[in-house]
Write a protein that holds these residues in place. Sequence first.
Motif, PDB file in Angstrom:
ATOM      1  N   UNK A  90       0.827  -1.209   0.000  1.00 23.69           N
ATOM      2  CA  UNK A  90       0.000   0.000   0.000  1.00 23.69           C
ATOM      3  C   UNK A  90       0.864   1.263   0.000  1.00 23.69           C
ATOM      4  N   UNK A  91       1.999   1.203   0.699  1.00 24.27           N
ATOM      5  CA  UNK A  91       2.914   2.345   0.668  1.00 24.27           C
ATOM      6  C   UNK A  91       3.484   2.536  -0.735  1.00 24.27           C
ATOM      7  N   UNK A  92       3.915   1.444  -1.372  1.00 23.87           N
ATOM      8  CA  UNK A  92       4.438   1.541  -2.737  1.00 23.87           C
ATOM      9  C   UNK A  92       3.371   2.026  -3.712  1.00 23.87           C
ATOM     10  N   UNK A  93       2.139   1.600  -3.507  1.00 22.31           N
ATOM     11  CA  UNK A  93       1.040   2.082  -4.348  1.00 22.31           C
ATOM     12  C   UNK A  93       0.892   3.593  -4.195  1.00 22.31           C
ATOM     13  N   UNK A 116      -5.996  10.057 -11.006  1.00 18.92           N
ATOM     14  CA  UNK A 116      -4.989   9.457 -10.122  1.00 18.92           C
ATOM     15  C   UNK A 116      -5.347   9.709  -8.666  1.00 18.92           C
ATOM     16  N   UNK A 117      -5.907  10.861  -8.377  1.00 17.60           N
ATOM     17  CA  UNK A 117      -6.302  11.185  -7.003  1.00 17.60           C
ATOM     18  C   UNK A 117      -7.332  10.185  -6.481  1.00 17.60           C
ATOM     19  N   UNK A 118      -8.241   9.748  -7.329  1.00 16.49           N
ATOM     20  CA  UNK A 118      -9.239   8.743  -6.910  1.00 16.49           C
ATOM     21  C   UNK A 118      -8.558   7.448  -6.493  1.00 16.49           C
ATOM     22  N   UNK A 119      -7.583   6.991  -7.263  1.00 19.88           N
ATOM     23  CA  UNK A 119      -6.823   5.793  -6.905  1.00 19.88           C
ATOM     24  C   UNK A 119      -6.040   6.016  -5.614  1.00 19.88           C
ATOM     25  N   UNK A 120      -5.481   7.209  -5.468  1.00 21.01           N
ATOM     26  CA  UNK A 120      -4.686   7.521  -4.281  1.00 21.01           C
ATOM     27  C   UNK A 120      -5.542   7.448  -3.017  1.00 21.01           C
ATOM     28  N   UNK A 121      -6.761   7.910  -3.098  1.00 19.47           N
ATOM     29  CA  UNK A 121      -7.656   7.865  -1.931  1.00 19.47           C
ATOM     30  C   UNK A 121      -7.849   6.413  -1.478  1.00 19.47           C
ATOM     31  N   UNK A 122      -8.048   5.515  -2.409  1.00 20.14           N
ATOM     32  CA  UNK A 122      -8.199   4.084  -2.068  1.00 20.14           C
ATOM     33  C   UNK A 122      -6.921   3.566  -1.426  1.00 20.14           C
ATOM     34  N   UNK A 123      -5.769   3.884  -2.022  1.00 23.25           N
ATOM     35  CA  UNK A 123      -4.494   3.381  -1.506  1.00 23.25           C
ATOM     36  C   UNK A 123      -4.176   3.935  -0.125  1.00 23.25           C
ATOM     37  N   UNK A 124      -4.416   5.214   0.092  1.00 26.42           N
ATOM     38  CA  UNK A 124      -4.104   5.813   1.385  1.00 26.42           C
ATOM     39  C   UNK A 124      -5.061   5.308   2.453  1.00 26.42           C
ATOM     40  N   UNK A 125      -6.309   5.045   2.081  1.00 29.21           N
ATOM     41  CA  UNK A 125      -7.245   4.442   3.019  1.00 29.21           C
ATOM     42  C   UNK A 125      -6.770   3.041   3.408  1.00 29.21           C
ATOM     43  N   UNK A 126      -6.322   2.286   2.435  1.00 29.34           N
ATOM     44  CA  UNK A 126      -5.778   0.958   2.714  1.00 29.34           C
ATOM     45  C   UNK A 126      -4.593   1.018   3.653  1.00 29.34           C
TER      46      UNK A 126
END
Length: 131
Positions: A90-93, A116-126
């Motif tokens: 998740x950090x690498x994502x 990209x921000x939409x994907x980032x929100x999922x990754x940072x939530x994870x």
Amino acid sequence: MDNFMTHIVAITILLFLLITFLQSGIDKLIDWKGNLEWLKGHFAKTFMGRVVPLLLATILLIELVTAICCVMGIYHLIADNHTFYAVLAMFLACLTLLMLLFGQRVAKDYQGALTITCYFIVAIFGLYIIT
């Protein structure tokens, strides 16, 4: 089964990230030339225009490493309840998405940056739920 249910949200996010980065990496491998040409045009008027091949290789490498860490993260969450690879994935994502976001902003592709921000929100939530 207990570990699966305990980490079901993290596992689902890891699956999402796995699909995202594995597909993107495979696309870059299969169509390297097409991706390279498109990106050269995309960054032609920026300071990044001359180093596009290096940047593309860097993104490809980190995407594939992220995908591998996603698989390992899912396995270790289920098998032995260890979170190391899930956190790393998740950090690498997040790191990869920040790199992509930077590129989109430099290229003044604000719609691409929003995606990209939409994907980032999922990754940072994870990352938040697994730590």
